[in-house]
Enzyme design. Structure first.
Site, PDB file in Angstrom:
ATOM      1  N   SER A 104       0.631  -1.139   0.311  1.00 49.31           N
ATOM      2  CA  SER A 104       0.066  -0.235  -0.597  1.00 49.31           C
ATOM      3  C   SER A 104       0.578   1.357  -0.062  1.00 49.31           C
ATOM      4  O   SER A 104       2.139   1.479   0.280  1.00 49.31           O
ATOM      5  CB  SER A 104      -0.999  -0.239   1.466  1.00 49.31           C
ATOM      6  OG  SER A 104      -1.392   1.359   1.493  1.00 49.31           O
ATOM      7  N   TYR A 117      -2.379  -0.126  10.047  1.00 52.91           N
ATOM      8  CA  TYR A 117      -2.926  -0.623   8.842  1.00 52.91           C
ATOM      9  C   TYR A 117      -1.062  -0.407   7.230  1.00 52.91           C
ATOM     10  O   TYR A 117      -1.023  -1.305   7.337  1.00 52.91           O
ATOM     11  CB  TYR A 117      -3.653   0.245   7.900  1.00 52.91           C
ATOM     12  CG  TYR A 117      -3.499  -0.124   6.540  1.00 52.91           C
ATOM     13  CD1 TYR A 117      -4.336  -1.360   5.882  1.00 52.91           C
ATOM     14  CD2 TYR A 117      -3.495   0.305   5.454  1.00 52.91           C
ATOM     15  CE1 TYR A 117      -4.402  -2.064   4.874  1.00 52.91           C
ATOM     16  CE2 TYR A 117      -3.744   0.158   4.091  1.00 52.91           C
ATOM     17  CZ  TYR A 117      -4.287  -0.585   4.189  1.00 52.91           C
ATOM     18  OH  TYR A 117      -4.361  -1.484   2.725  1.00 52.91           O
TER      19      TYR A 117
END
Length: 332
Positions: free
Chosen positions: A129, A154
């Site tokens: 990501s 995350y």
């Protein structure tokens, strides 16, 4: 080719499976259809895949964080490559539900690595990501930049996934490629993403929450451009030749950014949504949320040079396509 795709009922997984089947590949799809957002959308994506005439689709509703269950379900099923897209998504959700991220993004990722090792898989492509860059001041973000200061759990799990993958590439010479996705949007997208939220609110004459008073920029990347990059990567596993790969590894492990290389101000993105919806937004200006970042901006020179990746879809084209799909899906 026969490809194992995790997160096959997810946004990117659904689009990738469609594209693989369109070129005649066979796909084994895994998804646990969890309720992070409405599972009805995930079921609709699976139903859409079942209606494709080309290729073949074998869907397994299971949780890849359950290793014995994963191994048992795949017994007797062969595959040439893995595209591991399944994960617990969402930056802000990770603040309130950290255990979900450890289970899916760490335990689950390790399980896929172990599966690839046990099967001797020819190539394992996995989702990282743009969140790993945190609040980096070096712009655009390069895969060769150190990313040691995540601002959300995350992001930390995605960085950990890259490190675990490097270890498996080194120890077992498994060809691995990590993809740092930048703000993916388009038809069949996710309800927790800003574009979906803004479109729904504008069409319902409800206010939209605009964080950091709109002073944010995102490298919005249309789903078709993302999938073109994923397939190019899938078809070109990194060589085990001792040469340095994008991201710095000398093992068969590459890391690429997949973005549009064109950060857009949040305000302009909202302007385009308003035009596509045919009505103005009611903007509720708010401060920055914890875990969020000011800007994302992908340096895509590595994937351009190695694989010819060239995104073509601007938000002026992509956002109206999403709004049209949204109206159709909701029968508006």
């Amino acid at each position: 080719m026969k490809v194992l795709v995790t997160g096959a009922a997810g946004f990117i997984g659904h689009a990738l499976t469609r594209a693989l089947m369109a070129r005649g590949d066979e796909v084994i799809g895994i998804d646990n259809l969890n309720p992070y957002y409405d599972p009805a959308l995930k079921h609709a994506r699976v139903a859409d895949l079942a209606g494709i005439a080309t290729g073949a689709f074998d869907f397994l509703p299971l949780d890849f964080a359950d290793y014995p269950g994963l191994v048992a379900a795949l017994e007797g099923r062969a595959f040439d490559a893995i595209v591991h897209l399944g994960a617990q998504a969402g930056v802000r959700y990770s603040i309130d539900n950290p255990h979900a991220y450890v289970q899916s993004n760490l335990v689950g990722h390790l399980n896929i690595l172990e599966l690839a090792r046990a099967r001797g898989t020819g190539h394992c492509v996995y989702a990282s990501s743009s969140s790993v860059y945190g609040n980096s001041t070096k712009s655009p973000f390069s895969v060769d930049t150190r990313v040691d200061h995540p601002v959300s759990l995350y992001a930390a799990t995605k960085k950990a996934d890259e490190l675990m993958s490097e270890t498996y590439a080194h120890l077992y010479r498994l060809p691995m490629t990590g993809l740092r996705f930048f703000t993916v949007y388009g038809p069949w997208g996710r309800p927790d993403m800003a574009l979906w939220k803004f479109t729904r609110a504008i069409l319902q004459d409800q206010p939209i929450d605009v964080y950091n008073h709109g002073d944010m920029r995102r490298d919005f990347t249309y789903i078709d451009d993302i999938i073109a990059g994923v397939i190019a990567v899938l078809d070109h596993p990194p060589a085990d030749d001792g040469a340095a790969k994008p991201g710095g590894s000398i093992s068969p492990h590459a890391v690429y950014n997949i973005g549009n290389n064109q950060p857009e101000p949040l305000g302009r993105m909202i302007d385009v949504v308003e035009a596509a919806c045919g009505k103005p937004a009611i903007r509720n200006l708010l401060p920055m949320q914890p875990g969020d970042v000011h800007e994302t901006y992908a340096d895509i020179s590595a994937i351009q040079t190695d694989l010819g990746y060239a995104p073509t879809t601007s938000i002026d084209t992509g956002i109206p396509r999403f709004v049209d799909w949204y109206r159709t899906y909701h029968q508006l």
